[in-house]
Design an enzyme around this catalytic site. Structure first.
Site, mmCIF file in Angstrom:
data_model
loop_
_atom_site.group_PDB
_atom_site.id
_atom_site.type_symbol
_atom_site.label_atom_id
_atom_site.label_comp_id
_atom_site.label_asym_id
_atom_site.label_seq_id
_atom_site.Cartn_x
_atom_site.Cartn_y
_atom_site.Cartn_z
ATOM 1 N N SER A 152 0.833 -1.308 0.154
ATOM 2 C CA SER A 152 -0.092 -0.040 -0.044
ATOM 3 C C SER A 152 0.811 1.213 -0.059
ATOM 4 O O SER A 152 0.295 2.426 -0.198
ATOM 5 C CB SER A 152 -0.856 0.084 1.248
ATOM 6 O OG SER A 152 -0.289 0.483 2.331
ATOM 7 N N LYS A 190 1.937 4.206 7.617
ATOM 8 C CA LYS A 190 1.100 4.992 6.517
ATOM 9 C C LYS A 190 1.399 6.529 6.887
ATOM 10 O O LYS A 190 2.195 6.896 7.876
ATOM 11 C CB LYS A 190 -0.378 4.952 6.887
ATOM 12 C CG LYS A 190 -0.965 3.590 6.503
ATOM 13 C CD LYS A 190 -1.391 3.254 5.204
ATOM 14 C CE LYS A 190 -1.947 1.953 4.846
ATOM 15 N NZ LYS A 190 -0.983 0.925 5.316
#
Length: 232
Positions: A152, A190
């Site tokens: 991701s 993230k």
């Protein structure tokens, strides 16, 4: 990538073979690395053999052969306790053996396990091993290493299997890539965004959605300062 002790042992074996034509004895290796027992030497040799740096030769005493050297092998190997000064592979206050080696100063950091760059996985594990990291990648503060699992963050250049270097801390600025502990049990890497009273954990892959949490659901455990990649 070798641990500090693996690197030291490999270079000691290499130099001894270069000088005498035979590999050192296990007692000599134990003394050179200042280990308490030969069992530690056996583990190091097995690790070096599995990674393709040495091989055992059948039907010969002291039957070790160095098949390749790591890229950072620019300094002398240990020659027993009195002469053992691994200046290049220990960072901090260690003195470089030559001006050209200063840029190769390293610091040992713990590899704590895998972290998701996709669907969150279990919280960060305990130390698995220690790896040498260039001082130029670090700076002040406490650091650790995590292995990326997932895709991701690929648009930020962070790929599955990469090793990320994290500076430990509980604060981060908007837009920084952080290790976030979600609801006390899921760790993920993230980009952090604060939006009003909420915290957004933003991926760098269009196939994934940004996740929004309340301020009490996310704990910052550090921020990204470097990345290392294996090509084997």
């Amino acid at each position: 990538m070798l641990t500090r002790k693996q690197h030291e042992l490999l270079m000691f074996i290499h130099e001894r073979i270069q000088e005498t034509g035979v590999s050192p004895s296990f007692d000599e290796m134990k003394e050179a690395l200042d280990l308490a027992s030969k069992s530690g030497i056996h583990r190091l040799i097995t690790a070096l053999e599995e990674r393709g740096f040495i091989r055992r030769l059948a039907h010969r005493a002291r039957a070790l052969e160095v098949t390749k050297l790591p890229e950072q092998a620019t300094a002398g190997a240990p020659r027993g306790r009195a002469g053992f000064k691994p200046d290049v592979i220990e960072g901090g206050g260690a003195r470089p053996v030559a001006a050209a080696s200063a840029a190769n100063d390293t610091r040992e950091l713990p590899l704590l396990g895998k972290i998701a760059a996709g669907t969150p996985i279990a919280a960060i594990q305990h130390e698995q091993e220690r790896l040498s990291v260039p001082e130029s990648m670090l700076g002040k503060g406490d650091h650790y290493i995590l292995e990326i699992e997932g895709d991701s963050m690929i648009e930020a250049g962070i790929l599955n299997g990469d090793l990320v270097v994290i500076r430990r801390g509980d604060t981060a600025n908007n837009g920084e890539i952080v290790v976030a502990l979600v609801e006390g049990e899921e760790a993920t890497l993230k980009r952090l965004r604060r939006k009003g009273g909420s915290i957004a954990l933003e991926p760098a892959n269009r196939a994934y959605e940004t996740r929004i949490f309340g301020p009490d659901q996310v704990e910052v455990q550090g921020k990204l300062v470097g990345l290392m990649r294996r090509y084997h």
